[in-house]
Scaffold this motif. Structure first.
Motif, PDB file in Angstrom:
ATOM      1  N   PHE B 210      50.021  -5.184 -11.637  1.00  0.00           N
ATOM      2  CA  PHE B 210      49.433  -3.999 -11.113  1.00  0.00           C
ATOM      3  C   PHE B 210      49.722  -2.360 -11.983  1.00  0.00           C
ATOM      4  O   PHE B 210      49.054  -1.262 -12.672  1.00  0.00           O
ATOM      5  CB  PHE B 210      49.236  -3.927  -9.382  1.00  0.00           C
ATOM      6  CG  PHE B 210      48.485  -2.799  -9.435  1.00  0.00           C
ATOM      7  CD1 PHE B 210      47.642  -2.462  -8.859  1.00  0.00           C
ATOM      8  CD2 PHE B 210      49.257  -1.112  -7.858  1.00  0.00           C
ATOM      9  CE1 PHE B 210      46.886  -1.087  -8.187  1.00  0.00           C
ATOM     10  CE2 PHE B 210      48.619  -0.684  -8.078  1.00  0.00           C
ATOM     11  CZ  PHE B 210      47.127  -0.966  -7.789  1.00  0.00           C
ATOM     12  N   ARG B 213      49.519  -1.429 -15.010  1.00  0.00           N
ATOM     13  CA  ARG B 213      47.892  -0.848 -15.132  1.00  0.00           C
ATOM     14  C   ARG B 213      47.562   0.430 -14.586  1.00  0.00           C
ATOM     15  O   ARG B 213      47.040   1.453 -15.460  1.00  0.00           O
ATOM     16  CB  ARG B 213      46.755  -1.820 -15.073  1.00  0.00           C
ATOM     17  CG  ARG B 213      45.344  -2.251 -15.259  1.00  0.00           C
ATOM     18  CD  ARG B 213      44.128  -3.311 -14.696  1.00  0.00           C
ATOM     19  NE  ARG B 213      45.245  -3.823 -13.470  1.00  0.00           N
ATOM     20  CZ  ARG B 213      45.456  -5.244 -12.960  1.00  0.00           C
ATOM     21  NH1 ARG B 213      45.149  -6.510 -13.550  1.00  0.00           N
ATOM     22  NH2 ARG B 213      45.326  -5.031 -11.891  1.00  0.00           N
ATOM     23  N   GLN B 214      48.460   0.778 -13.952  1.00  0.00           N
ATOM     24  CA  GLN B 214      47.869   1.683 -12.650  1.00  0.00           C
ATOM     25  C   GLN B 214      48.559   3.312 -13.865  1.00  0.00           C
ATOM     26  O   GLN B 214      47.825   3.748 -13.776  1.00  0.00           O
ATOM     27  CB  GLN B 214      48.858   1.745 -11.282  1.00  0.00           C
ATOM     28  CG  GLN B 214      48.815   2.920 -10.426  1.00  0.00           C
ATOM     29  CD  GLN B 214      47.363   2.876 -10.348  1.00  0.00           C
ATOM     30  OE1 GLN B 214      46.497   2.474 -10.263  1.00  0.00           O
ATOM     31  NE2 GLN B 214      47.367   3.647  -9.182  1.00  0.00           N
ATOM     32  N   TYR B 215      49.481   3.223 -14.622  1.00  0.00           N
ATOM     33  CA  TYR B 215      50.130   3.539 -15.255  1.00  0.00           C
ATOM     34  C   TYR B 215      50.067   3.612 -16.373  1.00  0.00           C
ATOM     35  O   TYR B 215      51.259   4.468 -17.377  1.00  0.00           O
ATOM     36  CB  TYR B 215      51.994   3.964 -14.700  1.00  0.00           C
ATOM     37  CG  TYR B 215      52.179   4.436 -12.915  1.00  0.00           C
ATOM     38  CD1 TYR B 215      51.128   5.162 -12.683  1.00  0.00           C
ATOM     39  CD2 TYR B 215      52.086   3.182 -12.176  1.00  0.00           C
ATOM     40  CE1 TYR B 215      51.337   5.607 -11.132  1.00  0.00           C
ATOM     41  CE2 TYR B 215      52.392   3.450 -11.139  1.00  0.00           C
ATOM     42  CZ  TYR B 215      51.994   4.473 -10.575  1.00  0.00           C
ATOM     43  OH  TYR B 215      51.656   4.562  -9.118  1.00  0.00           O
ATOM     44  N   GLY B 216      49.267   2.788 -17.061  1.00  0.00           N
ATOM     45  CA  GLY B 216      49.390   2.754 -18.853  1.00  0.00           C
ATOM     46  C   GLY B 216      50.506   2.215 -19.165  1.00  0.00           C
ATOM     47  O   GLY B 216      51.235   2.974 -19.817  1.00  0.00           O
ATOM     48  N   VAL B 218      54.125   0.612 -21.138  1.00  0.00           N
ATOM     49  CA  VAL B 218      54.577  -0.586 -22.774  1.00  0.00           C
ATOM     50  C   VAL B 218      55.086  -1.416 -21.772  1.00  0.00           C
ATOM     51  O   VAL B 218      55.590  -2.108 -22.736  1.00  0.00           O
ATOM     52  CB  VAL B 218      54.089  -0.119 -23.738  1.00  0.00           C
ATOM     53  CG1 VAL B 218      52.899   0.760 -23.905  1.00  0.00           C
ATOM     54  CG2 VAL B 218      55.369   1.324 -23.883  1.00  0.00           C
ATOM     55  N   ILE B 235      54.106  -5.145 -22.438  1.00  0.00           N
ATOM     56  CA  ILE B 235      53.161  -5.672 -22.593  1.00  0.00           C
ATOM     57  C   ILE B 235      52.318  -6.862 -23.017  1.00  0.00           C
ATOM     58  O   ILE B 235      51.677  -6.757 -22.156  1.00  0.00           O
ATOM     59  CB  ILE B 235      52.444  -3.890 -22.993  1.00  0.00           C
ATOM     60  CG1 ILE B 235      50.624  -4.414 -22.621  1.00  0.00           C
ATOM     61  CG2 ILE B 235      52.230  -4.089 -24.244  1.00  0.00           C
ATOM     62  CD1 ILE B 235      50.346  -3.556 -21.684  1.00  0.00           C
ATOM     63  N   ASN B 332      43.517  -3.747  -5.670  1.00  0.00           N
ATOM     64  CA  ASN B 332      43.771  -3.006  -4.315  1.00  0.00           C
ATOM     65  C   ASN B 332      43.102  -1.787  -3.770  1.00  0.00           C
ATOM     66  O   ASN B 332      43.451  -0.738  -3.561  1.00  0.00           O
ATOM     67  CB  ASN B 332      44.707  -2.501  -5.429  1.00  0.00           C
ATOM     68  CG  ASN B 332      46.076  -3.599  -4.930  1.00  0.00           C
ATOM     69  OD1 ASN B 332      46.503  -4.473  -4.461  1.00  0.00           O
ATOM     70  ND2 ASN B 332      46.881  -2.938  -5.322  1.00  0.00           N
ATOM     71  N   GLU B 333      41.763  -2.228  -4.516  1.00  0.00           N
ATOM     72  CA  GLU B 333      40.701  -1.316  -3.809  1.00  0.00           C
ATOM     73  C   GLU B 333      39.708  -1.324  -2.930  1.00  0.00           C
ATOM     74  O   GLU B 333      39.626  -0.334  -1.658  1.00  0.00           O
ATOM     75  CB  GLU B 333      39.721  -1.056  -5.049  1.00  0.00           C
ATOM     76  CG  GLU B 333      39.853  -0.751  -5.801  1.00  0.00           C
ATOM     77  CD  GLU B 333      39.007  -1.145  -7.371  1.00  0.00           C
ATOM     78  OE1 GLU B 333      38.397   0.012  -7.707  1.00  0.00           O
ATOM     79  OE2 GLU B 333      38.060  -2.136  -7.227  1.00  0.00           O
TER      80      GLU B 333
END
Lengths: 436, 436
Positions: B210, B213-216, B218, B235, B332-333
């Motif tokens: 998570f 993905r959230q903060y891009g 690597v 990544i 987490n939405e």
């Protein structure tokens, strides 16, 4: 919190990472969302749009004038601009782009000209390229220079330098980590990875994601039809694609045509309605099959009590097979080459579980209604329906894929129609013959 | 192809990328697979094991002596070794590690001591660190030196250099792309990203994914309880985790406990059986509800014909809601903060579609059986069942998540039990009252 003014909101929101601000905006109601956006004004980090759900983004862009939106566009990386613009209608796109400097505009217009869901739409257009005859030292000097006075021509972050031929075709990749540990005099051709994976600009994004996953790539050059470098795909875009594709598969298997989590009540109702209408049609078909056996049903009420069990077990066994098959199709593991082997296995599994549940349910029905013949009827129907379920669970998604459609979308409804019809028909038909 | 000897196989297989060889092995039968492995002998690329499906890997490792397996271990990166060993039983692990040099062995044993599915299991233990007071020039010289005679201490590929304090706590990250374009005299502290995202070593892999993905991200430093650097997550490992989690969610929603695509017929049957047994239990419960209304059913056979429609529409509407809710929980939405709003929306959507389908199905039933009262009964049951379906579709996964379980696993079976029971009970109960 209704009355919170811009002075209260701003200091709370400004320090947030763009991704977290996007999450916050997604969780607010539409009105709250707009007060935050207005409170931030020009302090709104453009990167937020790279993280926002499309539906939520629309509520914000609809409320802001195109002249303001164009300032966001100028702050974003080229791949994020395309993502920002592609969901708007053409008129708004044009107006927003009219505020953007001409050279950038041409770039974005070209990017938008690639078909949706292709590598061309996803790629970053800024590339870092060097000729094959350079040394490590020349390369490092070039990078230090291009970051000088003239502003940075280089992308924010990248992981490889692309070695190109004189006609701008990629011939190799130099990992930055390798470049850094190599002496200045070494030619880059000595340390470059030759034969890098290249992505055609019109490749479907799902296939591009497959290549990244298959070969553990973090970056890949994108080429046009003539083999010339036109951009770079990076892993962060691919991660988003993987996420989308997965969401798509999962939602479609559940009978949801698009993600409606952030859609309002009316739109959600409309989106779900059409799928339920299809399901109503198939449920009526199953009922027509039941209606064929009204006489038997009116004489032996136990048939009405037991018939949903046969249909339900078939539906569930079939869904198990279907889920595994759809997943295996998505990961390219199920192909026409091994289809027959998988089909055989699934029919065997269906038969084996069919026999086990025939025994269990045969005994239950016998004891419940004190009728061994009824037990035999439900047992036979169970075996047949679970075999058909295994068969359909593989054949349906394969057939849908064969005609070029997404196997996730309509598989479930076809499958349950078959298992309902077969379940009711075999059970009630056999009962009519044997029990009457 | 039965008779193809090693000399025929080897030249075809040796040039393949490890990922493609893994795919090939997965698609072969067990016997074919072993002939390829034996034909390759020591030429078998260890990296293949990093790509193989666990079930397929087992068929290969079972057939090879531990002494041979230990040679593969010595060629792999530390994170891939852990992946290779973790599915074996402890005895085999011990024997294989006994062939490995003592210092490496300690490393692997420690990695295996972290709980499964945590960052500690996934991370690469080789890190590239520098002190905060160094300059860009010192850093580049250090990297060139560490790749010298003494063999490469550096990992194959990496994207950041970690700046650490004297007690080995990460204080910043230097992107290689930034390092390369900076003059030699600049201190690294001037170009490093301070306050990098740090991953606790015992963080669940899903939560780590998570953050990526959230903060891009690597690459991210992994720290122990005292904040010291112990490894790096990259990544490519996270992409695998995302893939696994996706597969897991999708399969569980389909009633499949683990990926059985490569499992043999017997194991697959066994894995699927338990879930079907649960489903049989719930189907019998629904049948018991039907049995309550035997009198009504024997008098009005149309009830038996129509009742599956009510249950099926409830099940499908509920599955739509459930799918969206399970997906939103996974990303987490959906949280306790917005649960009430989503619940309200889903009940409204269920009611709206309930009313629409009540009208459609009410008219169909009226015309079909020339009985307006029957039409009214099915219409009422439809509205009620679709409302309950919307409610259950959100509440069930939320409740399962609340007690710390994976909402994907048992949601579907709970949901369809509720929609079946409510559907049959309301429709048949109302009919008994109104039509008798």
């Amino acid at each position: 919190e209704e009355g919170a003014g811009p002075e209260t909101i701003r200091p709370l929101v400004v320090p947030l990472h763009a991704a977290d601000l996007a999450d916050l905006l997604e969780r607010l109601t539409k009105d709250e969302r707009l007060s935050v956006v207005h409170a931030l004004g020009e302090e709104l980090d453009s990167d937020v749009f790279a993280y926002l759900d499309d539906t939520v983004q629309e509520t914000i862009t609809d409320a802001l004038p195109n002249s303001v939106l164009s300032t966001f566009v100028q702050d974003l990386d080229s791949d994020d601009v395309v993502d920002f613009l592609e969901d708007m209608d053409e008129e708004d796109q044009k107006e927003i782009l009219s505020f953007v400097p001409a050279e950038d505009r041409a770039l974005y217009e070209q990017a938008l000209s690639y078909p949706e869901y292709t590598a061309g739409r996803l790629m970053r257009r800024e590339t870092v390229t060097i000729p094959e005859f350079w040394t490590v030292g020349q390369t490092i000097d070039f990078m230090r220079d291009s970051d000088g006075e003239g502003g940075s021509d280089l992308p924010d972050d990248f992981y490889n330098i692309i070695v190109v031929s004189p006609n701008h075709k990629p011939v190799g990749l130099v990992q930055l980590s390798k470049l850094l540990r190599t002496k200045r005099i070494v030619p880059v051709s000595a340390i470059m990875e030759t034969d890098p994976k290249l992505i055609p600009v019109d490749l479907d994004q799902e296939d591009a994601a497959f290549l990244f996953r298959q070969y553990g790539l973090v970056e890949a050059p994108v080429i046009d039809e003539s083999g010339r470098l036109v951009g770079v795909l990076t892993i962060d875009d691919i991660v988003d694609v993987m996420d989308e594709e997965h969401e798509d598969d999962m939602l479609k298997l559940g009978g949801v045509s698009e993600d409606d989590f952030y859609s309002d009540f009316l739109k959600t109702t409309r989106l779900r309605f059409s799928w339920l209408l299809v399901n109503l049609g198939t449920a009526i078909v199953a009922s027509l099959v039941i209606a064929l056996f009204e006489t038997a049903l009116s004489k032996v009420v136990a048939l009405a009590v037991l018939m949903p069990i046969v249909a339900s077990m078939g539906g569930n066994a079939g869904t198990q097979t279907l889920t595994v098959a759809v997943r295996a199709l998505a990961t390219n593991e199920l192909t026409t080459r091994n289809a027959l082997r998988i089909l055989t296995k699934e029919v065997l599994v269906g038969s084996a579980n069919g026999i086990l549940f025939a025994i269990i349910m045969g005994i239950v029905a016998w004891l419940w209604f004190s009728d061994p013949v009824l037990g035999g009827v439900i047992a036979t129907a169970m075996i047949l329906n679970l075999m058909i379920a295994g068969l359909s669970g593989v054949l349906i998604p394969l057939a849908i894929e064969k005609i070029g459609q997404d196997p996730a979308i309509a598989s479930t409804v076809f499958l349950t129609t078959i298992t309902d019809v077969v379940g009711f028909f075999v059970f009630l038909g056999l009962a009519s013959v044997v029990l009457m």
